[in-house]
Scaffold this active site. Structure first.
Site, PDB file in Angstrom:
ATOM      1  N   ASP A  11     -37.712  -5.709 -87.488  1.00 34.91           N
ATOM      2  CA  ASP A  11     -38.404  -5.250 -88.703  1.00 34.91           C
ATOM      3  C   ASP A  11     -37.532  -5.530 -89.943  1.00 34.91           C
ATOM      4  O   ASP A  11     -37.080  -4.607 -90.598  1.00 34.91           O
ATOM      5  CB  ASP A  11     -38.744  -3.745 -88.605  1.00 34.91           C
ATOM      6  CG  ASP A  11     -37.514  -2.860 -88.443  1.00 34.91           C
ATOM      7  OD1 ASP A  11     -36.474  -3.338 -87.941  1.00 34.91           O
ATOM      8  OD2 ASP A  11     -37.581  -1.674 -88.842  1.00 34.91           O
ATOM      9  N   HIS A 243     -25.694  -1.861 -87.631  1.00 33.33           N
ATOM     10  CA  HIS A 243     -26.508  -1.378 -86.494  1.00 33.33           C
ATOM     11  C   HIS A 243     -27.059  -2.533 -85.642  1.00 33.33           C
ATOM     12  O   HIS A 243     -26.690  -2.695 -84.487  1.00 33.33           O
ATOM     13  CB  HIS A 243     -27.675  -0.532 -87.001  1.00 33.33           C
ATOM     14  CG  HIS A 243     -27.276   0.665 -87.790  1.00 33.33           C
ATOM     15  ND1 HIS A 243     -26.584   1.715 -87.238  1.00 33.33           N
ATOM     16  CD2 HIS A 243     -27.464   0.985 -89.094  1.00 33.33           C
ATOM     17  CE1 HIS A 243     -26.363   2.634 -88.160  1.00 33.33           C
ATOM     18  NE2 HIS A 243     -26.883   2.212 -89.297  1.00 33.33           N
TER      19      HIS A 243
HETATM   20  C1  BDR Z   1     -32.002   1.166 -87.407  1.00 32.11           C
HETATM   21  O1  BDR Z   1     -32.923   1.619 -88.401  1.00 32.11           O
HETATM   22  C2  BDR Z   1     -33.217   0.592 -89.299  1.00 32.11           C
HETATM   23  O2  BDR Z   1     -33.234   1.038 -90.614  1.00 32.11           O
HETATM   24  C3  BDR Z   1     -32.189  -0.491 -89.074  1.00 32.11           C
HETATM   25  O3  BDR Z   1     -32.739  -1.772 -89.318  1.00 32.11           O
HETATM   26  C4  BDR Z   1     -31.789  -0.328 -87.639  1.00 32.11           C
HETATM   27  O4  BDR Z   1     -32.620  -1.048 -86.780  1.00 32.11           O
HETATM   28  C5  BDR Z   1     -30.742   1.993 -87.503  1.00 32.11           C
HETATM   29  O5  BDR Z   1     -31.032   3.325 -87.232  1.00 32.11           O
HETATM   30 CA    CA Z   2     -34.058  -2.815 -87.585  1.00 27.32          CA
END
Ligand code: BDR
Ligand code: CA
Length: 326
Positions: A11, A243
């Site tokens: 995403d 992340h």
């Molecule tokens: C996840 O949440 C999203 O905002 C980031 O892209 C990542 O996949 C981290 O908690």
């Molecule tokens: Ca993500």
């Protein structure tokens, strides 16, 4: 070197973009396709961003992008993470106008067909809400036996959440999908906040990448600027947390992580919605979800953050030479 074939479900999203650039330049990965999902921004934007990113980061590579779910399994998409990732999803970078169109198949079907064509070979790397994976399971339960594995950026086991005090964003955004995916009989590796919040990259880190690879690395540094600013304002950190790239690096460099095999379930309702917990399967059943009976979810609980950052930097630093990093 044997390549690891992957489909990235994403995403984009700034850290998703960093993960995509990493995957396209990692010598050990073969990106079979990219599927998009609602999440950090709406599906129109995540799909446009994925198409634009692939054209930019790997011109001519023609990695297919299949558009996925616009909303979670139950109800409408609730969150707009524009304040984290920018209104368009990619910080302050110019909005892409992709020349290519999405694949004809919806994401769930793309996943099922590609996986069935190469049974036992493809790993699904899910770095957004788990809606597409849940749809794939619902339409074709056999997919669970045909994948090589599923690597998920999601969850917070022994640390607080990031969207609520309890929950990590990706599992919170579609908890019904998360419950279905965690309960399915496929080999899961959960790369959650327990490890990803340890991988913090300051502005000078991205400056090095930009110097080494001015075109792709410069773009990455521009993306990171917005993300770092969010972490400074909202968490008082002097860098951003890596992340989604950490989930890809867990696949290419598993030795950098500590793994525990645990029965894990997820709360689907209430204050603790999206929170994962370690539980015996029979206890989990009462919480609206169930854990794998054999407890075979691999949860990453610790990380050598310095080495993860080194792998990411080495790989991205080579991005302009068409050379593939380690
Ligand atoms: C996840 O949440 C999203 O905002 C980031 O892209 C990542 O996949 C981290 O908690
Ligand atoms: Ca993500």
């Amino acid at each position: 070197m044997t390549l690891i074939p992957i489909i990235i479900d994403t995403d984009p999203g700034i850290d998703d973009a960093l993960a995509l650039v990493y995957a396209l330049n990692a010598a050990r990965l073969e990106v079979v396709g990219v599927t998009t999902v609602h999440g950090n921004v709406g599906i129109e934007r995540t799909t446009r961003n994925a198409l634009g990113l692939l054209e930019f980061a790997r011109p001519g590579a023609r990695v297919p992008v299949a558009r996925g779910a616009a909303q979670p399994l139950l109800g409408a998409a609730e969150s707009d993470a524009g304040f984290v990732h920018g209104i368009e999803g990619l910080g302050n970078t110019p909005v892409f106008t992709p020349r290519t169109a999405p694949h004809a198949l919806p994401a769930w079907q793309f996943i099922c067909e590609r996986v069935a064509e190469r049974p036992g070979e493809i790993t699904l790397c899910a770095i957004g809400p788990l809606t597409n994976l849940a749809h794939a399971l619902a339409h074709s339960p056999a997919v669970a036996r045909q994948v090589a594995g599923v690597v998920i950026m999601g969850g917070a086991l022994r640390v607080p959440g990031n969207i609520t005090p309890h929950a990590e964003y990706n599992l919170w955004a579609d908890p019904a999908a998360a419950a279905a995916v965690l309960a399915a009989p496929w080999p899961i590796t959960l790369v959650g906040l327990d490890v990803t919040t340890q991988v913090i990259c300051p502005p000078e880190y991205f400056r090095h990448i930009a110097e080494a690879a001015p075109r792709v690395g410069g773009f990455v540094a521009q993306l990171a600027e917005f993300y770092i600013d969010f972490y400074r304002r909202h968490a008082g950190l002097s860098g951003c947390q890596l992340h989604d790239p950490s989930a890809l690096i867990a696949l290419t460099h598993p030795a950098l992580f500590t793994a525990e095999s645990l029965p894990v379930a997820v709360n689907t309702h209430g204050e603790r919605r999206g929170r994962i917990f370690q539980s015996a399967p029979q206890e989990a059943a009462g919480q609206g979800t169930k854990a794998q009976p054999d407890g075979s979810i691999t949860v990453l609980t610790d990380v050598d953050a310095d080495l993860v950052k080194e792998v990411f930097m080495l790989t991205l630093s080579a991005a302009d030479q068409g050379r593939r990093g380690n």
